[in-house]
Write a protein that holds these residues in place. Structure first.
Motif, PDB file in Angstrom:
ATOM      1  N   UNK A 232       0.831  -1.211   0.000  1.00 44.83           N
ATOM      2  CA  UNK A 232       0.000   0.000   0.000  1.00 44.83           C
ATOM      3  C   UNK A 232       0.862   1.255   0.000  1.00 44.83           C
ATOM      4  N   UNK A 233       1.869   1.273   0.879  1.00 43.46           N
ATOM      5  CA  UNK A 233       2.680   2.472   1.031  1.00 43.46           C
ATOM      6  C   UNK A 233       3.548   2.757  -0.191  1.00 43.46           C
TER       7      UNK A 233
ATOM      8  N   UNK B 195       2.403   2.183  -3.238  1.00 39.66           N
ATOM      9  CA  UNK B 195       1.441   2.226  -4.338  1.00 39.66           C
ATOM     10  C   UNK B 195       1.674   1.073  -5.307  1.00 39.66           C
TER      11      UNK B 195
ATOM     12  N   UNK C  49      10.934  10.054  -0.118  1.00 38.73           N
ATOM     13  CA  UNK C  49      10.427   9.024   0.784  1.00 38.73           C
ATOM     14  C   UNK C  49      11.353   8.860   1.994  1.00 38.73           C
TER      15      UNK C  49
ATOM     16  N   UNK D 279      11.113  11.916   4.262  1.00 37.81           N
ATOM     17  CA  UNK D 279       9.862  11.978   5.028  1.00 37.81           C
ATOM     18  C   UNK D 279       9.720  10.837   6.024  1.00 37.81           C
TER      19      UNK D 279
ATOM     20  N   UNK E 131      -3.748   8.219  -3.272  1.00 36.41           N
ATOM     21  CA  UNK E 131      -2.299   8.060  -3.154  1.00 36.41           C
ATOM     22  C   UNK E 131      -1.923   7.955  -1.676  1.00 36.41           C
ATOM     23  N   UNK E 132      -1.056   7.025  -1.404  1.00 38.80           N
ATOM     24  CA  UNK E 132      -0.653   6.841  -0.005  1.00 38.80           C
ATOM     25  C   UNK E 132       0.225   8.012   0.428  1.00 38.80           C
TER      26      UNK E 132
ATOM     27  N   UNK F 207       3.130   9.887   2.345  1.00 32.25           N
ATOM     28  CA  UNK F 207       4.435   9.425   2.821  1.00 32.25           C
ATOM     29  C   UNK F 207       4.854  10.222   4.047  1.00 32.25           C
ATOM     30  N   UNK F 208       3.910  11.002   4.594  1.00 27.47           N
ATOM     31  CA  UNK F 208       4.238  11.938   5.672  1.00 27.47           C
ATOM     32  C   UNK F 208       4.986  11.284   6.838  1.00 27.47           C
TER      33      UNK F 208
END
Lengths: 297, 371
Positions: free
Chosen positions: A84-85, A87, A274, A277, B1-2, B4-5
């Protein structure tokens, strides 16, 4: 307390358990607890063993569902999070692409080789009901690449901690889990492989606890016409990812560090955002060999 | 959309759900090691030309895991108090001497995601005896990123000043706290604590003149703490903001900053700064310079009044420095120095006047061993 090193072969690579103990016999007894745990996970989840659970699941593809235990179900839920993370870029069914990519020979697959393999990829198509799992199509494959080895490092650390080990680390081919600092309180210096000079280190990180995992384009690859083709494959295109030479992440658990380094490799240039964050320390080596790092010096 | 925070946090939370990977350090499990810690505090406060109260307090703390679910903690303190204290404002300083013995015992039961503790406390000095019971609990989410805590305490005190001004006076305090700790990411933790206490009974200081405080006080405090770990050199920054207000009319704010700097050979140095601003109690009587050398008389229509410097308007700052040494994971030694200075004219606004500047210094050494 003296420090003892116990190398052993596991998961297709070199592994080592390093720990402090009163004497060698005690160190050997303790290290064996960690080694047993790594081997248990290897036997259960190796895609190369027909008698492993993964081997059985893959052999049953297109056939009957396979009943799973709680540990495996938890690992599948972890895979769900990564899928999921990212995509969908992280896909536990993308291992079939290895049939087209043999990194022992510098040969590019033909498009008609890749297309039928891409049709076998799809984590979303895997049928899961209750405690069972079924790969809906013969030829589909499941594997725990990207988190299986890292999970083994964490579980070995758990076994060692439960036995009272406070100073040491588990190293499974560069994926590390630190149990606690050296007996004098100093951190372990963990080396990160140079992605272009085999046997050389590009950096050394002081770690007192937690996990470190590295993913890179240097582990299995070939070069053709000046272009490097590495073993990290994009499940949508079927082609190797480009961009990062290597990505290392530090996290409290090696399995989390490994997942993030794999996702960053898969996301190519977007992997930097990514990593930034993620809030976790990382060290990445870009296509020009420049070191990008956050909170790692 | 996932998003990413907080991807690192999300993946870590998912990883912690894998069997056998929940870190004992994050879990509410009982401590797997015992601890014995000794501390010695030497405190002295003073005003220009005059030392006031001195306290020398050795204390011993013991933490004993009884099983994987139970732990017992115990603390014993002995305070030797000597010196002198003003009878009003910063004047008429008279001698005092006392000894205090105090002890508490905490039994904690650990559950998978929670803990429950019961504390009994006892303190005794020549003119003051206190007994207390407290119940505290904490609960963490499965991923350990958020934890809640709550506490409820009750103490009953008996006051018998040597002056026999009052006899067998009583004071009861009911205190509760609610806390929330949130891991924002692996390097940042935020903590919010709300506390309230209700005191009833004899709240005066029997050794001060012209001192008549209300027999009830409600106080509320809010504490916000933010810890940030800088991975680069292992430093930690700790910020804190505290607001306090009570039914006496006292309003106070405290801001604190600590910086933990690791040094070679397992040493660490922690400088700290605390700034404090306090508005006086509604019944605090400001110094009337005309009245010297006698005590200022409270306005005739005031039923409650106090000439206690502690209830005045002032600003204060505390500078601290702590040097800690952890030669092995099991041994810790530290020494901590603090200097506190308080002035009426440091108050943000118009502070209390006519009081001598007040200051204190303390040093504390500690030695602890895990076993």
């Amino acid at each position: 307390m003296p420090i003892f090193h116990h190398p052993f072969p596991a998961l297709g690579g070199r592994a080592e358990i390093v720990l402090a103990a009163a004497d060698e016999a005690e160190a050997k007894r303790l290290a064996q607890l960690g080694i047993d745990e790594v081997l248990r996970i290897e036997h259960k989840y190796s895609r190369y063993r027909a008698d492993s659970l993964i081997g059985r699941i893959n052999a049953q593809a297109g056939g009957e569902p396979v009943e799973l235990d709680d540990e495996t179900l938890a690992l599948l839920r972890f895979a769900d999070t990564l899928h999921l993370d990212s995509e969908g870029l992280f896909d536990p069914t993308s291992g079939v692409l290895r049939r087209a990519w043999d990194f022992k020979q510098p040969r590019l697959p033909r498009p008609d080789e890749l297309a039928p393999l891409l049709a076998l990829i799809g984590w979303g198509r895997v049928e899961r009901e209750g405690k069972t799992l079924r790969l809906p199509q013969a030829g589909m494959e499941l594997d725990f690449g990207g988190f299986g080895k890292e999970y083994a490092a964490d579980r070995a650390a758990t076994a060692l901690k439960a036995a009272g080990v406070r100073h040491g680390h588990v190293n499974l081919a560069g994926d590390i889990r630190v149990l606690g600092p050296k007996p004098d309180g100093q951190p372990w210096q963990i080396g990160i492989q140079h992605p272009r000079q085999p046997g050389k280190l590009i950096a050394s990180l002081p770690l007192r606890q937690g996990g470190l995992a590295t993913s890179g384009d240097y582990e299995r690859y070939f070069e053709l016409d000046g272009q490097r083709y590495c073993h990290v494959l994009n499940p949508r295109t079927g082609w190797p990812v480009r961009f990062w030479r290597s990505v290392s992440v530090v996290a409290p658990l090696t399995v989390a560090a490994g997942a993030l380094s794999s996702l960053a490799m898969l996301k190519e240039a977007d992997g930097l955002m990514l990593l930034q964050r993620s809030g976790l320390p990382f060290l990445a080596i870009d296509p020009d060999g420049a070191l990008l790092r956050d909170a790692i010096h | 959309m996932a998003a990413t925070e907080s991807l690192g946090g999300r993946i870590l939370a998912a990883a912690l759900c894998l069997p056998g990977l929940a870190e004992p350090a994050h879990a509410d499990g009982a401590p797997d090691q015992g601890l014995i810690a000794f501390k010695y505090l030497d405190y002295l406060d003073y005003q220009p030309g005059r030392e006031r109260v001195r306290i020398r307090a050795p204390s011993l703390h013991l933490l004993l895991p009884l099983s994987s679910r139970w732990a017992l903690g115990a603390t014993a303190i002995h305070d030797a108090i000597s010196g002198a204290s003003p009878a009003f404002h910063t004047r008429a300083i008279s001698q005092l001497q006392d000894e205090r013995h105090a002890a508490d015992l905490t039994l904690t039961r650990f559950f998978d995601d929670a803990s429950l503790g019961l504390t009994a406390a006892y303190s005794n000095e020549a003119d003051y005896r206190s007994r207390g019971l407290a119940l505290s609990g904490s609960w963490s989410t499965e991923d350990r990123n958020r934890s809640w805590s709550a506490g409820l305490g009750l103490s009953k005190d008996v006051i018998n000043p040597v002056t026999r001004l009052v006899v067998d006076e009583k004071k009861r305090v009911l205190d509760w706290t609610l806390g929330l700790t949130q891991v924002l990411n692996p390097r940042q933790v935020l903590q919010l604590t709300l506390g309230h206490n209700r005191a009833r009974g004899y709240l005066n200081d029997p050794y001060k003149v012209s001192h008549e405080r209300p027999r009830a006080r409600h106080a509320t405090r809010l504490l916000l703490r933010f810890n940030q770990h800088l991975e680069d050199g292992g430093q930690t920054l700790r910020w804190s903001l505290r607001h306090y207000q009570d039914s006496y009319g006292v309003r106070a704010q405290t801001a604190g900053l600590e910086f933990v700097q690791p040094l070679p050979w397992s040493f660490s140095l922690t400088p700290s700064l605390r700034l404090h601003n306090q508005r006086r109690a509604a019944f605090y009587v400001e110094v009337d310079p005309e009245a010297a050398p006698f005590a200022t008389q409270p306005p005739e229509d005031w039923l409650q009044f106090s000439l206690d410097q502690r209830l005045s308007s002032f600003g204060a700052r505390t500078l601290g420095l702590k040097l800690a040494w952890q030669p092995t994971p099991d041994w810790t030694a530290d020494v901590k120095l603090e200097h506190y200075a308080q002035r009426g004219d440091w108050y943000l606004g118009s502070g209390s006047t006519g009081l001598a500047p007040f200051a204190a210094r303390s040093w504390q050494v500690g030695l602890s061993r895990s076993f």
